[in-house]
Design a protein around this motif. Sequence first.
Motif, PDB file in Angstrom:
ATOM      1  N   ARG A  72      83.909  50.590  16.497  1.00  9.56           N
ATOM      2  CA  ARG A  72      84.354  51.518  17.168  1.00  9.56           C
ATOM      3  C   ARG A  72      84.287  52.317  18.183  1.00  9.56           C
ATOM      4  NH1 ARG A  72      88.280  53.447  12.111  1.00  9.56           N
ATOM      5  NH2 ARG A  72      86.346  54.144  11.193  1.00  9.56           N
ATOM      6  N   LEU A  73      84.230  51.506  19.130  1.00  6.27           N
ATOM      7  CA  LEU A  73      84.363  51.753  20.796  1.00  6.27           C
ATOM      8  C   LEU A  73      84.963  53.129  20.757  1.00  6.27           C
ATOM      9  CD1 LEU A  73      83.319  48.551  22.667  1.00  6.27           C
ATOM     10  CD2 LEU A  73      82.036  49.644  21.368  1.00  6.27           C
ATOM     11  N   SER A  74      86.365  52.966  20.576  1.00  4.94           N
ATOM     12  CA  SER A  74      87.479  54.151  21.187  1.00  4.94           C
ATOM     13  C   SER A  74      85.914  55.679  20.362  1.00  4.94           C
ATOM     14  CB  SER A  74      88.425  53.967  20.504  1.00  4.94           C
ATOM     15  OG  SER A  74      88.250  54.263  18.690  1.00  4.94           O
ATOM     16  N   THR A  75      85.727  55.422  19.630  1.00  6.90           N
ATOM     17  CA  THR A  75      84.976  56.524  18.881  1.00  6.90           C
ATOM     18  C   THR A  75      83.219  57.263  19.387  1.00  6.90           C
ATOM     19  OG1 THR A  75      83.647  55.427  17.407  1.00  6.90           O
ATOM     20  CG2 THR A  75      85.232  56.472  16.339  1.00  6.90           C
ATOM     21  N   ILE A  76      82.720  56.130  21.037  1.00  3.56           N
ATOM     22  CA  ILE A  76      82.018  56.860  21.234  1.00  3.56           C
ATOM     23  C   ILE A  76      82.383  56.669  22.909  1.00  3.56           C
ATOM     24  CG2 ILE A  76      80.837  55.852  19.960  1.00  3.56           C
ATOM     25  CD1 ILE A  76      81.119  53.898  22.981  1.00  3.56           C
ATOM     26  N   ARG A  77      83.632  56.676  23.070  1.00  4.14           N
ATOM     27  CA  ARG A  77      84.166  57.218  24.477  1.00  4.14           C
ATOM     28  C   ARG A  77      83.311  58.305  25.062  1.00  4.14           C
ATOM     29  NH1 ARG A  77      90.125  56.462  26.261  1.00  4.14           N
ATOM     30  NH2 ARG A  77      89.442  56.729  28.313  1.00  4.14           N
ATOM     31  N   ASP A  78      83.173  59.487  24.768  1.00  2.01           N
ATOM     32  CA  ASP A  78      82.939  60.355  24.926  1.00  2.01           C
ATOM     33  C   ASP A  78      80.886  61.015  24.931  1.00  2.01           C
ATOM     34  OD1 ASP A  78      85.283  61.641  25.432  1.00  2.01           O
ATOM     35  OD2 ASP A  78      85.200  62.405  23.911  1.00  2.01           O
ATOM     36  N   ALA A  79      80.657  60.143  24.026  1.00  2.00           N
ATOM     37  CA  ALA A  79      79.079  59.286  24.852  1.00  2.00           C
ATOM     38  C   ALA A  79      78.461  60.041  26.160  1.00  2.00           C
ATOM     39  CB  ALA A  79      78.707  58.338  23.520  1.00  2.00           C
ATOM     40  N   ASP A  80      77.369  60.302  26.339  1.00  4.32           N
ATOM     41  CA  ASP A  80      77.248  60.239  27.701  1.00  4.32           C
ATOM     42  C   ASP A  80      76.319  59.226  28.326  1.00  4.32           C
ATOM     43  OD1 ASP A  80      77.381  63.566  28.144  1.00  4.32           O
ATOM     44  OD2 ASP A  80      75.321  63.664  26.408  1.00  4.32           O
ATOM     45  N   GLN A  81      75.943  58.523  27.417  1.00  4.36           N
ATOM     46  CA  GLN A  81      75.046  57.246  27.544  1.00  4.36           C
ATOM     47  C   GLN A  81      75.234  56.356  26.621  1.00  4.36           C
ATOM     48  OE1 GLN A  81      72.743  56.636  30.092  1.00  4.36           O
ATOM     49  NE2 GLN A  81      74.010  57.842  31.034  1.00  4.36           N
ATOM     50  N   ILE A  82      75.945  55.071  26.241  1.00  4.77           N
ATOM     51  CA  ILE A  82      76.249  54.001  26.133  1.00  4.77           C
ATOM     52  C   ILE A  82      75.182  52.952  26.053  1.00  4.77           C
ATOM     53  CG2 ILE A  82      78.267  52.454  25.186  1.00  4.77           C
ATOM     54  CD1 ILE A  82      79.828  54.501  25.910  1.00  4.77           C
ATOM     55  N   LEU A  83      74.158  52.585  25.285  1.00  6.47           N
ATOM     56  CA  LEU A  83      73.813  51.797  25.446  1.00  6.47           C
ATOM     57  C   LEU A  83      74.537  50.330  24.735  1.00  6.47           C
ATOM     58  CD1 LEU A  83      70.672  50.547  25.713  1.00  6.47           C
ATOM     59  CD2 LEU A  83      69.797  51.384  23.684  1.00  6.47           C
ATOM     60  N   LEU A  84      73.737  49.345  25.931  1.00  4.52           N
ATOM     61  CA  LEU A  84      74.791  47.548  24.675  1.00  4.52           C
ATOM     62  C   LEU A  84      73.736  46.627  24.701  1.00  4.52           C
ATOM     63  CD1 LEU A  84      78.068  46.744  25.164  1.00  4.52           C
ATOM     64  CD2 LEU A  84      76.085  44.689  25.273  1.00  4.52           C
ATOM     65  N   LEU A  85      73.597  46.737  23.445  1.00  5.53           N
ATOM     66  CA  LEU A  85      72.111  45.303  23.152  1.00  5.53           C
ATOM     67  C   LEU A  85      72.849  44.139  22.647  1.00  5.53           C
ATOM     68  CD1 LEU A  85      70.198  47.334  20.460  1.00  5.53           C
ATOM     69  CD2 LEU A  85      69.298  47.082  23.364  1.00  5.53           C
ATOM     70  N   GLU A  86      72.451  43.145  23.563  1.00  6.85           N
ATOM     71  CA  GLU A  86      73.365  41.509  23.207  1.00  6.85           C
ATOM     72  C   GLU A  86      71.429  40.987  23.178  1.00  6.85           C
ATOM     73  OE1 GLU A  86      76.150  38.863  24.936  1.00  6.85           O
ATOM     74  OE2 GLU A  86      74.623  39.518  26.608  1.00  6.85           O
ATOM     75  N   ASN A  87      71.279  40.096  22.039  1.00 10.79           N
ATOM     76  CA  ASN A  87      70.380  39.384  20.926  1.00 10.79           C
ATOM     77  C   ASN A  87      68.788  39.808  21.620  1.00 10.79           C
ATOM     78  OD1 ASN A  87      71.858  36.862  20.935  1.00 10.79           O
ATOM     79  ND2 ASN A  87      72.304  36.618  22.874  1.00 10.79           N
TER      80      ASN A  87
END
Length: 602
Positions: A556-571
């Motif tokens: 649920r991406l709405s729970t991590i809006r306040d994160a300093d960094q967001i690491l998105l992994l794909e494959n």
Amino acid sequence: MPAANPAGLPPVRRSPGKHRMAEAVRPKNMRGTLSRLWHLTRGHRQGLWLVFALSGLASLSAMLTPLLIGKIIDSINNGQLSAVLLAFLLLAYIGDWAVRFGQNYIMASVSQRMICYIRKALFDVMKDLPLAFFDRSPHGDLMSRLTNDIDNISSTISDSLAQLMMLVFTFVGVLGIMLALNVWLTLAALAVVPLVFLLTRTVTRVTRKLFKKQQAALGRLDGEIEETISGLTLVKAYGREEAVIAEFEKNNDALCDVGTKAQVWSGYLMPLMNVIKNLSFISVSIVSGVMAAQGMVSIGTISSFLLYSRQFTRPLNEIANIYNVFQTAVAGAERIFEIFDEIPEPPDIPDALPIVNPRGDVAFEHVSFGYEPDIPILKDVSFEASAGTRMAVVGATGAGKTTIISLLTRFYDVTEGQILLDGHDLRDYRLADLRRCFGVVLQDTALFHMSILENIRYGREDAEDSAVVEAARAAGAHGFISRLPEGYQTLITDSGGSLSQGERQLITIARAILADAPILILDEATSSVDTRTESRIQKAMLRLTEGRTSFIIAHRLSTIRDADQILLLENGRVAEIGSHCELMALGGIYSRMYKTQLGIED
């Protein structure tokens, strides 16, 4: 932490090479396996020697009685019954009973201490095995090895070892007395011995394989039962009762089939041995009759010899039967030694670094990893999380999010590249120190059969009760715990089955808060709680993660809006990295995922 070592048993020797046991070759036969079991008895051989000595005394009593009976018959035949011989015969029988009683008592004590050590040593080995071993091993089968297989060894040692020693002594002693009485009659008795060895070898070749298959089938059945009971709610929810019953019956029938074959083949041995024993008796009777007719032997000697011929073949029968029974113990022991021979977690390198006051700087440098060599999960992953950074890890299922956490905690080691903590490779640190750097809340809750207070205190045993309560308050768990009849002293049973999934998760979150580790890992920590509870936990998490390096896995991406960094992994690769605002402005994968979840149209 070293294994417990009751009563001075020798420690399990561990080699620095491929396997845990020094000079350990995985046994494929009875001799190799029994040799390894014998090695584990060194600390208790004093007791075993006493048992062997008593076995010798019991054998001596058994050997004297036929000789005394023959002497008594000769004295009657000469018209004078010897009271002294009768008294000696009575004492021999009483002594035989006393010696056997003492032998059984001591053997029971010795065998239980030996099995206690083997069970503790096996459990100690299992705690040092890597997570990969448990991922590929059915838990029910492991439980079967710790219980059924060890119990088979226990019953064999306690019931058969002393008996085997006594039978060996009896065989050797009786053979010596028979030779002393009459060589020709002894040769007549020995004529059937080759048949005994041929029969034993033929039957045990078959039963050894069958008993090993039986233990493996029992392990599969235990695994099926454990999985079914653990997932009974899903079984009922999806109406899979009939399918589960069919699978159980399949495994149960397989166990029944191989068990029946093993027992039938095992059962062949004794009736056939009795036939051989009767052949020996007939042979001795014919030869002794001819010799008696020619006046070459007395009636008393014939009587003694016939009794000795029975005693001579009985040890052969019993030894063959015990050898057959040993197949079950050997099959279990081989399965146990398979675990002893597993490769443990990599040991600390020489001069491994201690971790004192860790800052929490984490860096992945060109990390690649796959659970299977040919199936990579992470591919050349690089990123940095400086101390105090709140980093969220997102991506589709199977992208490698949980793998990132498993590598960071060294549940697995990287295939390529390196992971740095405060500038040093994770493998440079003492593993025990490294694990204490993490507070972990996993998606699957793990509660133990102890009070709620002790469950929260699990990661920090020296914590005061007041600190436990404060951690529960921070996690939002204090309210429901206080409403329980026994509050914090409520005993957790059935892994917390009496609590809701959300309540169980709140307890594990309180455990992580109390641990006060410099690096916090939250793997879908709020996935099992309602929206209201989630909101309360989010506020607690903001306070908890302040000043700590945090890795937060969330769908649920709405729970991590306040994160300093967001690491998105794909494959298995880093597709995007940045703050929420930066990634939304980028208009890439993260932006599309976020809008899709919130129902926002472009």
